[in-house]
Design a protein around this motif. Structure first.
Motif, PDB file in Angstrom:
ATOM      1  N   VAL A 166       0.886  -1.079   0.203  1.00  0.00           N
ATOM      2  CA  VAL A 166      -0.178   0.214   0.508  1.00  0.00           C
ATOM      3  C   VAL A 166       0.848   1.092   0.082  1.00  0.00           C
ATOM      4  N   SER A 167       0.779   2.117  -1.223  1.00  0.00           N
ATOM      5  CA  SER A 167       1.449   3.049  -1.531  1.00  0.00           C
ATOM      6  C   SER A 167       0.683   4.298  -1.467  1.00  0.00           C
ATOM      7  N   LEU A 168       0.225   4.625  -0.196  1.00  0.00           N
ATOM      8  CA  LEU A 168      -1.062   6.142  -0.404  1.00  0.00           C
ATOM      9  C   LEU A 168       0.175   7.240   1.025  1.00  0.00           C
ATOM     10  N   LEU A 169       0.215   7.339   1.026  1.00  0.00           N
ATOM     11  CA  LEU A 169       0.967   7.621   2.192  1.00  0.00           C
ATOM     12  C   LEU A 169      -0.502   8.682   3.164  1.00  0.00           C
ATOM     13  N   ASP A 170      -0.797   7.627   3.704  1.00  0.00           N
ATOM     14  CA  ASP A 170      -1.689   7.844   4.975  1.00  0.00           C
ATOM     15  C   ASP A 170      -1.930   6.082   5.803  1.00  0.00           C
ATOM     16  N   ALA A 171      -1.262   6.500   6.871  1.00  0.00           N
ATOM     17  CA  ALA A 171      -1.012   5.481   7.825  1.00  0.00           C
ATOM     18  C   ALA A 171      -2.854   5.088   8.356  1.00  0.00           C
ATOM     19  N   ARG A 172      -3.338   5.893   8.976  1.00  0.00           N
ATOM     20  CA  ARG A 172      -4.613   5.458   9.138  1.00  0.00           C
ATOM     21  C   ARG A 172      -5.520   4.618   7.955  1.00  0.00           C
ATOM     22  N   ARG A 173      -5.418   5.206   7.316  1.00  0.00           N
ATOM     23  CA  ARG A 173      -6.024   4.206   6.039  1.00  0.00           C
ATOM     24  C   ARG A 173      -5.303   2.401   5.987  1.00  0.00           C
ATOM     25  N   GLU A 174      -3.852   2.706   6.059  1.00  0.00           N
ATOM     26  CA  GLU A 174      -3.080   1.597   5.582  1.00  0.00           C
ATOM     27  C   GLU A 174      -3.404   0.735   7.099  1.00  0.00           C
ATOM     28  N   ILE A 175      -3.739   1.420   8.399  1.00  0.00           N
ATOM     29  CA  ILE A 175      -3.831   0.266   9.433  1.00  0.00           C
ATOM     30  C   ILE A 175      -5.661   0.105   9.529  1.00  0.00           C
ATOM     31  N   ASP A 176      -6.250   0.489   9.006  1.00  0.00           N
ATOM     32  CA  ASP A 176      -7.512  -0.075   8.955  1.00  0.00           C
ATOM     33  C   ASP A 176      -7.968  -0.611   7.603  1.00  0.00           C
ATOM     34  N   LEU A 177      -7.121  -0.226   6.543  1.00  0.00           N
ATOM     35  CA  LEU A 177      -7.196  -1.658   5.559  1.00  0.00           C
ATOM     36  C   LEU A 177      -6.420  -2.802   5.464  1.00  0.00           C
ATOM     37  N   ARG A 178      -5.417  -3.282   6.661  1.00  0.00           N
ATOM     38  CA  ARG A 178      -4.778  -4.176   7.327  1.00  0.00           C
ATOM     39  C   ARG A 178      -5.774  -5.198   7.681  1.00  0.00           C
ATOM     40  N   ARG A 179      -6.841  -4.301   8.996  1.00  0.00           N
ATOM     41  CA  ARG A 179      -7.354  -4.624   9.741  1.00  0.00           C
ATOM     42  C   ARG A 179      -8.471  -5.650   8.687  1.00  0.00           C
ATOM     43  N   ARG A 180      -8.625  -5.441   7.714  1.00  0.00           N
ATOM     44  CA  ARG A 180      -9.389  -6.572   6.954  1.00  0.00           C
ATOM     45  C   ARG A 180      -9.283  -7.490   6.308  1.00  0.00           C
ATOM     46  N   LEU A 181      -8.341  -7.710   6.494  1.00  0.00           N
ATOM     47  CA  LEU A 181      -7.371  -8.517   5.258  1.00  0.00           C
ATOM     48  C   LEU A 181      -7.501  -9.850   5.664  1.00  0.00           C
ATOM     49  N   PRO A 182      -8.721 -10.369   4.930  1.00  0.00           N
ATOM     50  CA  PRO A 182      -7.944 -12.180   5.323  1.00  0.00           C
ATOM     51  C   PRO A 182      -7.122 -12.635   5.799  1.00  0.00           C
ATOM     52  N   ASP A 183      -6.986 -13.845   6.808  1.00  0.00           N
ATOM     53  CA  ASP A 183      -6.776 -14.320   6.954  1.00  0.00           C
ATOM     54  C   ASP A 183      -4.853 -14.950   6.849  1.00  0.00           C
ATOM     55  N   GLY A 184      -4.065 -14.706   6.974  1.00  0.00           N
ATOM     56  CA  GLY A 184      -2.601 -15.471   5.740  1.00  0.00           C
ATOM     57  C   GLY A 184      -2.103 -14.503   5.311  1.00  0.00           C
ATOM     58  N   VAL A 185      -2.936 -13.055   4.482  1.00  0.00           N
ATOM     59  CA  VAL A 185      -2.754 -12.138   3.463  1.00  0.00           C
ATOM     60  C   VAL A 185      -1.719 -11.014   4.389  1.00  0.00           C
ATOM     61  N   ARG A 186      -0.783 -10.893   3.697  1.00  0.00           N
ATOM     62  CA  ARG A 186      -0.450  -9.864   4.831  1.00  0.00           C
ATOM     63  C   ARG A 186      -0.005  -8.391   4.256  1.00  0.00           C
ATOM     64  N   CYS A 187       0.093  -7.283   4.992  1.00  0.00           N
ATOM     65  CA  CYS A 187       0.504  -6.445   4.495  1.00  0.00           C
ATOM     66  C   CYS A 187       1.931  -5.284   4.196  1.00  0.00           C
ATOM     67  N   TYR A 188       2.862  -4.762   3.493  1.00  0.00           N
ATOM     68  CA  TYR A 188       3.401  -4.523   2.577  1.00  0.00           C
ATOM     69  C   TYR A 188       3.432  -2.795   2.978  1.00  0.00           C
ATOM     70  N   THR A 189       3.888  -2.185   4.631  1.00  0.00           N
ATOM     71  CA  THR A 189       3.644  -0.520   3.597  1.00  0.00           C
ATOM     72  C   THR A 189       4.740  -0.452   2.602  1.00  0.00           C
ATOM     73  N   GLY A 190       4.026   0.445   1.678  1.00  0.00           N
ATOM     74  CA  GLY A 190       5.041   1.185   0.697  1.00  0.00           C
ATOM     75  C   GLY A 190       4.515   2.905   1.543  1.00  0.00           C
ATOM     76  N   ASP A 191       4.202   3.194   2.491  1.00  0.00           N
ATOM     77  CA  ASP A 191       4.550   4.246   3.559  1.00  0.00           C
ATOM     78  C   ASP A 191       5.598   4.762   3.393  1.00  0.00           C
ATOM     79  N   ASP A 192       6.320   5.399   2.766  1.00  0.00           N
ATOM     80  CA  ASP A 192       7.257   6.529   2.815  1.00  0.00           C
ATOM     81  C   ASP A 192       7.755   7.358   3.891  1.00  0.00           C
ATOM     82  N   PHE A 193       6.506   7.282   4.146  1.00  0.00           N
ATOM     83  CA  PHE A 193       6.395   8.914   5.736  1.00  0.00           C
ATOM     84  C   PHE A 193       5.715   8.317   6.817  1.00  0.00           C
TER      85      PHE A 193
END
Length: 383
Positions: free
Chosen positions: A225-252
């Motif tokens: 996820v490369s959206l430079l929005d920490a809260r949105r990334e956190i919300d998105l990773r909490r909605r992922l199916p089990d076993g699917v990882r979130c790789y941050t692309g947030d350089d901020f």
């Protein structure tokens, strides 16, 4: 010893460089996080090319930099936007890069994942977009690397609505031989990707993105996820199916996202981990021991440099990345494919040098100082 650096207002100020770098030694891969550095390419400075000609790459220096990253335990995310995909490196050059880097990774035991896009076509129908993706996916899989399905400018232009994305991505995921990483690159990195996933409303786009993942969880290793929005990334990773990882692309906001919270954390696939590679590796090894405070103490001070390099227009962060690689001695020149070394100002370079030097990123501070002074002299700054 001091150096005179220009500030944004045009005045010169005096800076005293540090004399010793941080002591950062190579080490094994990490245990608590999977971490990729999106790596830059080194141009051939002696090639007779024009900015719109196919890229001329110095393959020896390019592969040597990847060995540097692997030696510190980092994975390499190859042929991504950091490697100037769509900004100087065409598909023919990217395909060669993928083949060479994948072979090098196999030789040294390094982890590698490679970008799969559609940049061999400027535009096309959905069927043509899908065929372009398939061609690139085949190259990556034949190389033995993991695939990263990148966002496609051609798909963004061809899609009539959100429903076209599950159709195209679903077809690709069904035929992928191994789980892939899905990459959501925001328009701050590439304006042509505005409205990706079928909507400029990020909540609506997120629902479509999650729909694609939910339909094929066994074929999705993770999302970048490369959206430079920490809260949105956190919300998105909490909605992922089990076993699917979130790789941050947030350089901020990467330190807090990698550190995580009581409900989870992000792995990392970051362009800023090109210049920060050894320091980032040291920080993650501290995190491997469970010392989150120590991890943050090492990585938090790097955010100012990252935000500087990735300031708007964000897509030109590659210029700062290559500039720091030159100062650090990873390449003998400050030349980029597509002539992109001209994309940032002298005050921008001066501040990048100051911040990187302050962090101890340069293995040879004296070399970095000399090269910075050479650049300043070209702009007419006398010491």
């Amino acid at each position: 010893m001091t150096i005179r650096l220009p500030d944004p207002g045009g005045a010169l100020r005096t800076y005293e460089p540090r004399t010793e770098p941080l002591a950062l030694t190579p080490g094994a891969p990490f245990t608590s996080r999977t971490v990729f550095s999106a790596a830059h390419v080194v141009a051939d400075p002696y090639a007779d090319v024009t900015p719109d000609a196919p890229a001329a790459v110095d393959w020896d220096a390019t592969l040597a930099f990847r060995r540097h990253l692997w030696s510190h335990g980092l994975g390499v995310a190859e042929a991504m936007d950091t490697a100037q995909r769509g900004m100087g490196l065409d598909w023919a050059g990217a395909a060669e890069l993928i083949r060479r880097s994948a072979a090098e990774a196999k030789a040294v035991g390094g982890r590698i994942a490679c970008g799969v896009g559609t940049d061999q076509i400027a535009s096309g129908t959905l069927e043509e977009v899908r065929a372009a993706y398939e061609e690139q996916l085949a190259v990556v899989e034949e190389s033995g690397a993991q695939a990263i399905l990148m966002a496609s400018r051609a798909l963004a232009a061809a899609a009539k609505g959100p429903e076209d994305y599950p159709e195209v991505y679903g077809h690709l995921l069904r035929q992928a031989s191994e789980p892939v990483v899905l990459h959501w690159l925001g328009p701050m990195f590439d304006p042509a990707l505005e409205g990706y996933w079928g909507s400029s409303d990020l909540d609506t786009a997120t629902d479509t993105f999650l729909e694609v993942i939910a339909a094929h969880p066994d074929k999705v290793d993770g999302i970048k996820v490369s959206l430079l929005d920490a809260r949105r990334e956190i919300d998105l990773r909490r909605r992922l199916p089990d076993g699917v990882r979130c790789y941050t692309g947030d350089d901020f906001n990467y330190p807090e996202l990698i550190a995580g919270d009581e409900k989870g954390f992000s792995h990392a696939l970051l362009g800023i981990f090109d210049p920060l590679g050894p320091l980032a590796a040291e920080a993650v090894r501290v995190l491997d021991t469970g010392n989150t405070a120590g991890f943050r103490a090492l990585l938090d001070p790097t955010v100012e440099l990252s935000r500087h390099l990735f300031q708007a227009p964000t897509r030109f962060y590659k210029t700062g990345v290559v500039f720091l690689a030159w100062l650090a001695g990873h390449q003998s020149h400050f030349t980029m494919v597509g002539g992109l070394q001209s994309a940032r100002s002298l005050p921008h370079f001066a501040r990048a040098y100051e911040l990187a030097d302050g962090l101890g990123l340069f293995p040879d501070p004296k070399l970095a100082e000399e090269r910075m002074k050479n650049l300043l002299a070209l702009y007419g700054v006398t010491q």
